[in-house]
Design an enzyme around this catalytic site. Structure first.
Site, PDB file in Angstrom:
ATOM      1  N   LYS A 174      22.724 -40.099  -1.828  1.00 54.52           N
ATOM      2  CA  LYS A 174      22.701 -38.744  -2.357  1.00 54.52           C
ATOM      3  C   LYS A 174      23.171 -37.751  -1.296  1.00 54.52           C
ATOM      4  O   LYS A 174      22.660 -37.742  -0.183  1.00 54.52           O
ATOM      5  CB  LYS A 174      21.288 -38.395  -2.830  1.00 54.52           C
ATOM      6  CG  LYS A 174      20.762 -39.333  -3.917  1.00 54.52           C
ATOM      7  CD  LYS A 174      19.384 -38.943  -4.394  1.00 54.52           C
ATOM      8  CE  LYS A 174      18.358 -38.983  -3.279  1.00 54.52           C
ATOM      9  NZ  LYS A 174      16.980 -38.795  -3.768  1.00 54.52           N
ATOM     10  N   THR A 207      14.967 -26.125  -5.450  1.00 50.63           N
ATOM     11  CA  THR A 207      15.395 -27.523  -5.516  1.00 50.63           C
ATOM     12  C   THR A 207      14.241 -28.480  -5.253  1.00 50.63           C
ATOM     13  O   THR A 207      14.466 -29.655  -4.965  1.00 50.63           O
ATOM     14  CB  THR A 207      16.521 -27.782  -4.501  1.00 50.63           C
ATOM     15  OG1 THR A 207      16.065 -27.395  -3.185  1.00 50.63           O
ATOM     16  CG2 THR A 207      17.776 -27.000  -4.853  1.00 50.63           C
ATOM     17  N   GLY A 209      11.726 -31.178  -5.806  1.00 49.16           N
ATOM     18  CA  GLY A 209      11.615 -32.267  -6.763  1.00 49.16           C
ATOM     19  C   GLY A 209      12.932 -32.849  -7.248  1.00 49.16           C
ATOM     20  O   GLY A 209      12.942 -33.648  -8.191  1.00 49.16           O
ATOM     21  N   THR A 210      14.042 -32.490  -6.616  1.00 46.52           N
ATOM     22  CA  THR A 210      15.336 -32.999  -7.093  1.00 46.52           C
ATOM     23  C   THR A 210      15.420 -34.519  -6.993  1.00 46.52           C
ATOM     24  O   THR A 210      15.912 -35.188  -7.901  1.00 46.52           O
ATOM     25  CB  THR A 210      16.509 -32.372  -6.315  1.00 46.52           C
ATOM     26  OG1 THR A 210      16.231 -32.437  -4.916  1.00 46.52           O
ATOM     27  CG2 THR A 210      16.729 -30.933  -6.715  1.00 46.52           C
ATOM     28  N   GLY A 211      14.947 -35.078  -5.871  1.00 40.69           N
ATOM     29  CA  GLY A 211      15.018 -36.531  -5.699  1.00 40.69           C
ATOM     30  C   GLY A 211      14.158 -37.274  -6.706  1.00 40.69           C
ATOM     31  O   GLY A 211      14.575 -38.280  -7.298  1.00 40.69           O
ATOM     32  N   CYS A 212      12.951 -36.769  -6.923  1.00 37.76           N
ATOM     33  CA  CYS A 212      12.048 -37.378  -7.915  1.00 37.76           C
ATOM     34  C   CYS A 212      12.663 -37.293  -9.306  1.00 37.76           C
ATOM     35  O   CYS A 212      12.632 -38.258 -10.085  1.00 37.76           O
ATOM     36  CB  CYS A 212      10.701 -36.659  -7.927  1.00 37.76           C
ATOM     37  SG  CYS A 212       9.879 -36.570  -6.320  1.00 37.76           S
TER      38      CYS A 212
END
Length: 269
Positions: A174, A207, A209-212
């Protein structure tokens, strides 16, 4: 049949990341979401102020309770915190044959650590070989490999292939922590060229919590029957919409959450 996804992750009391983000993303994408909570964090948009791991027998019991009754189609794994929790989760999933999306959560958006230093080796040994897809951001990939962060597409591809050699079937590198007007993610697989997912970098501080959200939405798409590439492409588009609509929300004074229900809620909220 009802598509069912399971999130194994930590709780974010602020609601923007972790189990709460996973529940929102999976629900927004039309998938029934079950949960196994591995840790409780006292957290908001500004900081993580306390972390409490769940007792190992309770983590194991949650996994057993869900998998013994619900016909789970896909699993997302997030915050695991300690080597002991990692081992407990790996043991609990030993008989699961569906796709597993592993998000190697290490640091919160606020900069607070969510993974003990001695847990990285356990993550690599116990869980990476079980993962259908690993979704590291650039700092996480660097930490897994004990290398400097990648700074361009070539370095991202090289690190992705190095992580692939550790056991996961595929790696999504990512690029959100990178620079430039275009954000690039790279899907690295064994028998295919890298799939490049590009999107304009959106100027917002919201942003959290974007990865979750990305990993859980990939798991949701897999639960609905999509193949890996299609699931990643669909989830990437969903996340871009959620980031683009994030400023429609007014949550907290730090890094606010993305808008998981941007397609369902009226434009004013």
């Amino acid at each position: 049949m009802t598509a069912i996804a399971l999130s194994i992750a930590g709780s974010d009391s602020g609601g923007g990341a972790g189990i709460q983000a996973d529940l929102k993303a999976m629900s927004a994408l039309g998938v029934y979401a079950a949960t196994v909570i591995t840790a409780i964090t006292a957290q908001n948009t500004k900081a993580v102020t306390a972390v409490q791991g769940i007792d190992l027998p309770v983590v194991a019991a949650q996994i057993e309770a869900v998998l013994s009754d619900l016909d789970v189609d896909a699993i997302k794994i997030g915050m695991l915190a300690t080597p002991q929790i990692i081992k407990t989760v790996a043991d609990g999933l030993a008989a699961f044959t569906g796709p597993i999306v592993l998000d190697p959560v290490m640091v919160a958006k606020s900069g607070d650590s969510l993974l003990q230093d001695n847990a990285v080796a356990a993550l690599i040994t116990d869980l990476l070989p079980m993962a259908t897809l690993l979704t590291p951001n650039l700092p996480e990939a660097a930490r897994l490999l004990d290398q400097p962060e990648a700074t361009n597409r070539t370095e991202m591809e090289t690190q992705g292939k190095a992580i692939l050699a550790l056991g996961p079937k595929a790696v999504l590198m990512k690029g959100g922590h990178g620079s430039g007007d275009i954000c690039e993610d790279l899907l690295i697989r064994q028998e295919a060229p890298p799939l490049v997912l590009s999107a304009p970098r959106i100027a917002t501080r919201n942003t959290h919590g974007t990865g979750c959200t990305l990993s859980s939405s990939i798991a949701a798409e897999l639960a609905k029957g999509a193949d890996l590439s299609a699931a990643v492409v669909a989830a990437h588009g969903y996340l871009q919409g959620a980031i683009g609509a994030a400023d429609r929300l007014s949550i907290g004074g730090g890094h606010g959450p993305v808008h998981h229900f941007h397609a369902q809620w009226p434009a004013h909220g």
